[in-house]
Design a protein around this motif. Structure first.
Motif, PDB file in Angstrom:
ATOM      1  N   UNK A  64       0.835  -1.207   0.000  1.00 61.13           N
ATOM      2  CA  UNK A  64       0.000   0.000   0.000  1.00 61.13           C
ATOM      3  C   UNK A  64       0.867   1.253   0.000  1.00 61.13           C
ATOM      4  N   UNK A  65       1.918   1.249   0.818  1.00 61.35           N
ATOM      5  CA  UNK A  65       2.821   2.399   0.886  1.00 61.35           C
ATOM      6  C   UNK A  65       3.537   2.599  -0.445  1.00 61.35           C
ATOM      7  N   UNK A  66       3.976   1.503  -1.052  1.00 63.17           N
ATOM      8  CA  UNK A  66       4.669   1.582  -2.346  1.00 63.17           C
ATOM      9  C   UNK A  66       3.745   2.143  -3.423  1.00 63.17           C
ATOM     10  N   UNK A  67       2.495   1.684  -3.442  1.00 63.87           N
ATOM     11  CA  UNK A  67       1.534   2.198  -4.421  1.00 63.87           C
ATOM     12  C   UNK A  67       1.274   3.683  -4.195  1.00 63.87           C
ATOM     13  N   UNK A  68       1.173   4.098  -2.942  1.00 62.08           N
ATOM     14  CA  UNK A  68       0.963   5.507  -2.610  1.00 62.08           C
ATOM     15  C   UNK A  68       2.141   6.340  -3.131  1.00 62.08           C
ATOM     16  N   UNK A  69       3.353   5.865  -2.888  1.00 66.36           N
ATOM     17  CA  UNK A  69       4.546   6.595  -3.334  1.00 66.36           C
ATOM     18  C   UNK A  69       4.596   6.667  -4.861  1.00 66.36           C
TER      19      UNK A  69
END
Length: 103
Positions: free
Chosen positions: A74-79
């Motif tokens: 989720x964090x990677x997709x947000x970034x």
């Protein structure tokens, strides 16, 4: 389907051993991190990612880590959505990490 590449824990360890230029970001909560982190990882809790990534260079390579790989994805997709071009997720998270830990 996610646009984020996954990298195995062994590949992360190999990159570390080769002194590759990349940043590991551990998005777990404080109590999880107290049980051990990947050496040289930055701890940025998932909830803090939106404000904290403002200070990170977008041209750097990042590997995101959590306990199982879901929160870090989720964090990677947000970034990625915010313009970070080289973000990967460590497959299986810390549950699959066999390497050294720092406390």
């Amino acid at each position: 389907m996610s646009q984020i590449k996954e990298i195995t824990p062994q590949q992360v360890e190999d990159k570390m051993n080769n002194n590759d230029d990349f940043t590991i970001i551990d998005v777990r909560e404080d109590e999880e991190v107290s049980q051990g982190m990947v050496p040289n990882a930055k701890h940025i809790r998932l909830g803090d990612i939106p404000e904290k990534i403002e200070s990170l260079p977008k041209d750097q390579e990042y590997v995101m880590i959590c306990r199982s790989g879901r929160r870090s994805m989720n964090a990677a997709e947000f970034m990625k959505e915010r313009g970070f071009g080289n973000v990967q997720n460590m497959e299986g998270g810390m549950l699959k990490w066999q390497g050294e830990l720092v406390f």
